[in-house]
Each structure stands twice: as C-alpha cells, then as structure tokens.
Design a protein around this motif. Structure first.
Motif, short mmCIF file in Angstrom:
data_model
loop_
_atom_site.label_atom_id
_atom_site.label_comp_id
_atom_site.label_asym_id
_atom_site.label_seq_id
_atom_site.Cartn_x
_atom_site.Cartn_y
_atom_site.Cartn_z
N ALA A 56 0.82 -1.29 0.04
CA ALA A 56 -0.03 -0.02 0.14
C ALA A 56 0.91 1.19 0.04
N PRO A 87 -6.39 -1.87 1.72
CA PRO A 87 -6.20 -3.04 0.61
C PRO A 87 -7.31 -4.07 0.59
N ARG A 107 -5.32 0.83 -2.32
CA ARG A 107 -4.03 0.69 -1.97
C ARG A 107 -3.34 1.89 -1.08
#
Length: 178
Positions: A27, A60, A65
């Motif tokens: 992420a 996520p 992300r």
C-alpha cells in the motif's frame, strides 16, 4: 478526526477475498489531511462496523492501495488493551516484544484460521485521518495481534504467509477467531 464516533459518514464496501492481486501489493503512504483519504478512512470504518465478527480491516481489503487501518477490539473476548474504534493513517510498528503464538483468521480468507507468531506488546505510530494529528498506540494481547495483522495487509501479506505449512491451518469454528 476518525476516532470513535467523531468520524464522517462512510459507505461500507465489499471485502476482497484472496487471491485478489491488491491483497498482495504494498500500500502507498497517504496524506492524512487529504479529503479523498478522509473519505476512504470513513469507508474503511463503515465497512468494519458492517462486518459483525471482524475486529480490524486494512484499506487493501476494500480495494484501496492506501496505508490505512481500522480496528476496534473492545468487545473481543481475548482483548485486554483497547484504543477503542480507531483509523490510523501511515501506521508503523515502532516497538514489539513478548512473542507468542495465537489463533488468527481474516475477513479476506473464508473458513480458515492458523496459529501465528506475533508480539504480544507493541507500539505503533501513525496519524489520524482528517486532522493529521500524530498518534501513538500502546497495545497488548489481542489488540496487538489485530494491529500487526492489519499492518501485514499494508505490506501485501496475509496471515497464511506467516504459517510454516498446511498442518498449521484450522477450519474456522466460530466468529471470535481473530
């Protein structure tokens, strides 16, 4: 500020299931004051509230992300410490000690749990979405496990990545497995 009841209304999203590719991606850091990040944090919290047996989620898991986690371990039977219902932007593990195995499950992996080695005492630094205020969380026992599980999601890891083999897996028997 996304702490307790002071958060803007969000919309619950679907939780992604493994092997969705976002779950194995790292992420991206966020600006906690960005209105889009605040909206994403509100959606993450709304989704957590909508999942009855889930104590934590990472962005996520709802298809984002972004380095955001949400958790609330207040009602879990194995909980001791509790920061309450909280969303943290850009959380990072600053300290970990007293390692032990414990049972974990995941909203993104239906029907399985496993015994995972994690620290039972942790310190995490991050920021509150909205204000950007710095926050430090001292957690132990189940809350420490929950937070570490969410931090793994931000690095593209699932709890299955932390088990040594198939013999460590168990069928999920009830909803209070992490």
């Amino acid at each position: 500020m996304l702490r307790g009841g002071a958060s803007p209304a969000g919309t619950p999203r679907n939780v992604l299931c493994a092997p969705h590719p976002i779950l194995s991606a790292v992420a991206e850091p966020v600006d906690p004051t960005d209105p889009d990040v605040v909206a994403a944090a509100a959606d993450l919290l709304a989704t957590l509230r909508h999942e009855p047996s889930t104590t934590g989620l990472a962005a996520p898991q709802i298809g984002l992300r972004l380095r955001l986690i949400a958790f609330d371990t207040r009602v879990h039977p194995r909980g001791r410490s509790s920061a309450g219902e909280l969303v943290v932007a850009n959380p990072r593990l600053a300290g970990a000690s007293h390692w032990d195995h414990g049972r974990e499950g995941c909203a993104s992996i239906a029907g399985l749990t496993a015994d995972v080695l994690r620290a039972t005492r942790i310190t995490v630094h991050g920021h509150l979405p909205g204000t950007g205020e710095a926050v430090t969380i001292e957690a132990d026992a189940f809350e420490a496990r929950c937070i570490q599980h969410q931090l793994d999601h931000l690095d593209g890891l699932l709890f299955l990545d932390r088990v040594p083999g198939a013999l460590s897996l168990h069928r999920r028997l009830h909803s209070c497995d992490a």
